[in-house]
Write an enzyme that holds these catalytic residues in place. Structure first.
Site, PDB file in Angstrom:
ATOM      1  N   THR A 150       1.077  -1.276  -0.462  1.00  5.07           N
ATOM      2  CA  THR A 150      -0.376   0.046  -0.012  1.00  5.07           C
ATOM      3  C   THR A 150       0.880   1.419   0.163  1.00  5.07           C
ATOM      4  O   THR A 150       0.830   2.169  -0.771  1.00  5.07           O
ATOM      5  CB  THR A 150      -0.966  -0.154   1.488  1.00  5.07           C
ATOM      6  OG1 THR A 150      -1.405  -0.937   0.665  1.00  5.07           O
ATOM      7  CG2 THR A 150      -1.836   1.448   1.180  1.00  5.07           C
TER       8      THR A 150
ATOM      9  N   ASN B 122      -5.543 -10.515  -7.172  1.00  4.43           N
ATOM     10  CA  ASN B 122      -5.716 -11.226  -5.958  1.00  4.43           C
ATOM     11  C   ASN B 122      -6.960 -12.056  -5.760  1.00  4.43           C
ATOM     12  O   ASN B 122      -6.535 -12.810  -4.556  1.00  4.43           O
ATOM     13  CB  ASN B 122      -5.125 -10.217  -5.064  1.00  4.43           C
ATOM     14  CG  ASN B 122      -6.477  -9.387  -4.916  1.00  4.43           C
ATOM     15  OD1 ASN B 122      -6.753  -8.228  -6.600  1.00  4.43           O
ATOM     16  ND2 ASN B 122      -7.178  -9.126  -4.113  1.00  4.43           N
TER      17      ASN B 122
ATOM     18  N   SER C 122       4.645  -7.031  -1.248  1.00  2.00           N
ATOM     19  CA  SER C 122       4.741  -6.969  -0.285  1.00  2.00           C
ATOM     20  C   SER C 122       5.086  -8.298   0.559  1.00  2.00           C
ATOM     21  O   SER C 122       5.518  -8.814  -0.124  1.00  2.00           O
ATOM     22  CB  SER C 122       2.586  -6.523  -0.151  1.00  2.00           C
ATOM     23  OG  SER C 122       3.184  -6.777   1.458  1.00  2.00           O
ATOM     24  N   GLY C 123       5.839  -7.811   2.084  1.00  8.51           N
ATOM     25  CA  GLY C 123       6.062  -9.778   2.279  1.00  8.51           C
ATOM     26  C   GLY C 123       5.537 -10.533   2.527  1.00  8.51           C
ATOM     27  O   GLY C 123       5.606 -11.587   2.704  1.00  8.51           O
ATOM     28  N   HIS C 124       4.525  -9.956   3.631  1.00  9.28           N
ATOM     29  CA  HIS C 124       3.615 -10.833   3.944  1.00  9.28           C
ATOM     30  C   HIS C 124       2.536 -11.456   3.479  1.00  9.28           C
ATOM     31  O   HIS C 124       2.738 -12.917   3.947  1.00  9.28           O
ATOM     32  CB  HIS C 124       2.648 -10.523   5.286  1.00  9.28           C
ATOM     33  CG  HIS C 124       1.537  -9.445   4.696  1.00  9.28           C
ATOM     34  ND1 HIS C 124       0.030 -10.006   4.339  1.00  9.28           N
ATOM     35  CD2 HIS C 124       1.303  -8.424   3.904  1.00  9.28           C
ATOM     36  CE1 HIS C 124      -0.534  -9.138   4.019  1.00  9.28           C
ATOM     37  NE2 HIS C 124      -0.075  -8.320   3.585  1.00  9.28           N
TER      38      HIS C 124
ATOM     39  N   THR D 194      13.664   5.155  10.401  1.00 11.35           N
ATOM     40  CA  THR D 194      15.048   3.965  11.040  1.00 11.35           C
ATOM     41  C   THR D 194      14.369   2.601   9.173  1.00 11.35           C
ATOM     42  O   THR D 194      13.112   2.143   9.905  1.00 11.35           O
ATOM     43  CB  THR D 194      15.275   3.251  11.932  1.00 11.35           C
ATOM     44  OG1 THR D 194      15.790   4.584  12.605  1.00 11.35           O
ATOM     45  CG2 THR D 194      16.011   2.719  12.073  1.00 11.35           C
TER      46      THR D 194
ATOM     47  N   CYS E 265     -19.608 -11.380   4.712  1.00 10.04           N
ATOM     48  CA  CYS E 265     -20.553 -12.217   5.225  1.00 10.04           C
ATOM     49  C   CYS E 265     -21.664 -12.092   6.156  1.00 10.04           C
ATOM     50  O   CYS E 265     -21.614 -10.885   7.312  1.00 10.04           O
ATOM     51  CB  CYS E 265     -19.497 -13.121   6.567  1.00 10.04           C
ATOM     52  SG  CYS E 265     -18.562 -14.362   5.829  1.00 10.04           S
TER      53      CYS E 265
END
Length: 779
Positions: A83, A169, A219-221, A257, A348
């Site tokens: 994002t 996705n 994205s890493g996750h 950082t 849902c």
């Protein structure tokens, strides 16, 4: 504490098939992150040895990223995730474009119609903030999810930016990047081009330096790294505006950082992708075989399954499908009960939300509304796939428990936690079917194996016929309480198949019905087992409205009716009175019908309307008269017909005409709605419920999921199963003991809360539920 694994059989292992949403962190990646936090914790910007060691991790991961995506010529900037990368790319492109705008010309911003919402929402946001005011246009896709190249060729000359997706996705559909590149640059060599590559990483080959892509987000996750780490590719010399300014990290392109533990984990994943690690990912060719194996299992489990995308142009790790006759929530609940995690293509809730991706592909509404996504990652193993396939087939067989299918295949008891999940639960009494805010009612008499169906909805027609066949039930009648304005009745089609010889009127009332005398008036009735169903003309909502009273047989015309259920259509609804402003409505007739119902059914008989907009299931006159002053005035004869008509006309003027795609059939007003606040129920967690169980010897623990969910796996302390579809029958059985203490549980706490509130509204005094359900309290 309530330990949902104590006193139960061995719990089912988790089968996680929602990798497109997120992935678990692999042990190697977690170990690298932990080691970095403990020993290589330096600030990469520090010039001492500990800082230099940290910087080496950053540099190594950056070089690995370049190799994996084929980006030697461009920049790699580490971010918090995709994002942020998307935001940065869009901001960079639009800031640069704004400096060159011709005020006399109209511009556009293009994005694929099946893009993740992060893209169009970001385009809208920065387009407004920067006051560019370009027209934002969605690029259409075909039925296979492929972008419309003719549209791009036509629109891209006036575009400031174009955003596309490498892999979708929801469906796994991939785009032809080279063809896109040719089409875009042939018509606009300078337009900024961003590609969302989140789902492509580790699943397809990337060579970004060989394309004219300006920006790409990752994205890493989504690939076994922790959440909070990602990166973006920026083509050499592409315009760039930092979205985060500050200390000048990442060569001044992204201050703050660096997330060193996240980068260390990401580096470990990259090492696996590059073959630099002892561990490795499954080859793409094998992933395709895994998908075929899953397809085979799904087809065996659900023979009528429809896949929502072509396998020819989608990555091997994604399956998107719909099962006729089942909502996405029902399949999710089924799989969750079997400890299989998948994703729904819709929300849902009682109001069905469709998949915008499948809508853009032009698929039928039912496929969009019922879509299920099943996805896995390249770390998937053959053993896991084998277990998943066995579990899918076994889970589907549990639907026989609820007579939702007629399956006869044997069960592999080694893969499930129940040896008899296909044993049908007893079915007697009332069953409620809901579609949105509309209700159908099935009443079953077990002794005579007969049933009647009231206010049939097209969406449950096939389910009804399956249930009748599965149970061996004879249908006595299928009846509408009135001509419905918000949906087309399927009564005729059901009657044609199951009651071909029966003669009936336009609403389905049998022509050969007998008559009885009640208080000097004759009423027709039919017999169902040891009960009568009496037809009462109750016009008002419409001129053909009737009510159907299921009661004990009448032996004397003057005796008081013992009514079990009053199916009153839209005469009386929960928190409301039926609207009376249709062309065939009559407020004077409604006044008389309400008073007649008051005379016949009494204050405690359960009312089963044809609509339940607020998930309250059932009601009675006593409850309704407490919260509805107009109804109370009518029933107590405190106002006459003229005054009622005047008040009712005013009430109807405030009706919210539609709720979603439904016409509202109840005269709800803001004042009435505020007077009918949700009942507050006691919420337990494991600890508080344990104490309550130890303190009370009379507490009943009830699992309110559907029988197939309960059969697959449940906590043995919850010895009773009362599914929501049979909650009204439960209310009837418990009406004389409303002081009994009940605690309800379901999958996530949503259904149990609704049921508890409904019981509390009807006067049950000691009702609670397990907050978070089984989701937060392990089996």
């Amino acid at each position: 504490m309530i330990n949902l694994s104590k006193n139960t059989k061995q719990p089912l292992s988790l089968i996680y098939l929602d990798a497109n949403a997120t992935t678990q962190v692999l042990p190697q990646a977690a170990s690298a992150a932990l080691s970095t936090m403990e020993t290589l914790f330096g600030n990469p910007s520090s010039s001492h040895i500990t800082g230099l060691q940290a910087k080496q991790i950053v540099d190594k991961t950056r070089q690995q990223a370049k190799s994996i995506i084929g980006a030697d010529e461009g920049k790699i900037i580490f971010t918090s995730g995709a994002t942020e990368g998307i935001q940065t790319a869009i901001l960079s492109a639009l800031v640069n474009a704004k400096a060159t705008l011709n005020k006399t010309k109209s511009y556009s911003l293009l994005y694929g119609a099946t893009e993740h919402k992060a893209v169009p929402e970001s385009l809208k946001h920065w387009n407004k903030i920067l006051e560019i005011n370009a027209e934002i246009k969605a690029i259409p896709v075909d039925e296979k999810g492929q972008l419309d190249m003719d549209f791009i060729a036509k629109e891209v000359p006036n575009a400031l930016m174009i955003c596309t997706m490498a892999v979708n996705n929801e469906t796994g559909v991939y785009q032809d990047i080279n063809f896109l590149d040719q089409t875009i640059r042939a018509n606009n060599p300078n337009v900024a081009w961003m590609v969302d590559c989140v789902q492509a990483l580790g699943k397809t080959d990337l060579a970004l330096a060989l394309t004219s892509i300006d920006y790409a987000a990752f994205s890493g996750h989504k690939l076994y790294a922790p959440k909070g780490i990602g990166f973006m590719y920026v083509k050499e010399n592409a315009p760039f505006t930092p979205i985060i300014a500050g200390g000048g990290q990442e060569s001044g392109l992204r201050s703050g950082t660096e997330n060193l533990p996240g980068l260390a984990a990401l580096s470990e994943i990259f090492s696996m992708l590059l073959g630099q690690s002892e561990a490795s990912f499954t080859p793409v060719k094998t992933l395709h075989l895994y998908r075929l194996q899953l397809v085979s299992a799904l087809t065996q489990a659900f023979p009528e399954i429809t896949f929502n995308h072509s396998f020819e142009n989608s990555v091997a790790t994604t399956l998107n499908f719909a099962i006729p006759g089942f909502s996405s929530k029902e399949i999710m609940d089924l799989f969750d009960a079997a400890n299989i995690r998948v994703s729904s293509g819709s929300a849902c809730s009682s109001k069905v939300t469709r998949s915008f991706v499948l809508d853009a592909m032009g698929l039928p509404a039912w496929q969009s509304e019922s879509a299920i996504r099943m996805s896995f990652g390249p770390a998937m193993t053959q053993t896991e796939i084998d277990i998943a396939c066995n579990r899918i087939v076994s889970a589907a067989q549990a639907l026989v428990q609820s007579c939702l299918t007629l399956g006869t295949k044997s069960i592999d008891t080694h893969t499930m936690n129940t040896n008899s999940i296909t044993d049908k639960t007893e079915l007697e009494g009332l069953v409620q079917f809901k579609v949105g805010g509309s209700c159908s009612w099935l009443y079953v008499d077990k002794k005579t194996q007969s049933a009647l169906f009231i206010d049939p909805l097209p969406e449950v027609s096939e389910r009804l016929q399956t249930l009748l066949t599965c149970r061996g039930l004879d249908l006595v009648a299928v009846i509408d309480t009135h001509g419905h304005a918000d949906h087309e009745s399927c009564r005729n089609s059901i009657a044609k198949k199951l009651l071909a010889e029966q003669q009936s009127d336009s609403l389905g009332w049998p022509a050969d019905a007998q008559t009885t005398n009640i208080h000097g008036q004759k009423y027709p009735y039919i017999i169902l087992g040891d009960k009568w169903l009496i037809k009462i003309a109750t016009p008002g909502h419409t001129d053909d409205s009737i009510s159907l009273l299921l009661c004990d047989p009448i032996t004397h015309s003057a005796e008081k009716l013992q009514v079990h259920y009053a199916f009153c259509g839209d005469l009386i609804l929960m928190d409301s009175i039926g609207r009376s402003n249709f062309s065939t409505s009559s407020t004077p007739a409604m006044y008389s019908s309400l008073q007649l119902m008051n005379t016949l059914i009494g204050k405690d008989s359960l009312i089963c309307p044809s609509h339940d907009y607020h998930n309250e299931f059932t009601t009675c006159l006593e409850t309704e008269m407490t919260g509805n002053s107009l109804l109370r005035q009518v029933m107590n004869s405190e106002i006459d017909i003229e005054e009622f008509s005047s008040k009712k006309i005013k009430m109807d003027k405030h009706i919210i005409e539609e709720s979603g795609n439904e016409i509202m059939c109840g005269a709800f007003t803001s004042n009435l709605a505020s007077a009918c606040q949700k009942v507050v129920v006691h919420e337990y967690d494991s600890a508080s419920l344990t104490k309550a169980v130890q303190k009370s010897s009379n507490m009943q623990l009830i699992d309110i999921r559907e029988p197939h969910e309960y059969a697959l796996q449940h906590d043995e302390k919850f010895t009773n199963n009362v599914p929501l579809t049979r909650l009204v029958q439960f209310v009837k059985e418990q009406q004389q003991d409303k002081e009994q203490e009940f605690v309800l549980v379901c999958r996530s706490g949503g259904r149990s809360q609704l049921a508890a509130q409904a019981l509390g509204r009807l006067g049950f005094e000691n009702v609670g539920h397990l907050k978070g359900g089984y989701a937060l309290h392990q089996y």
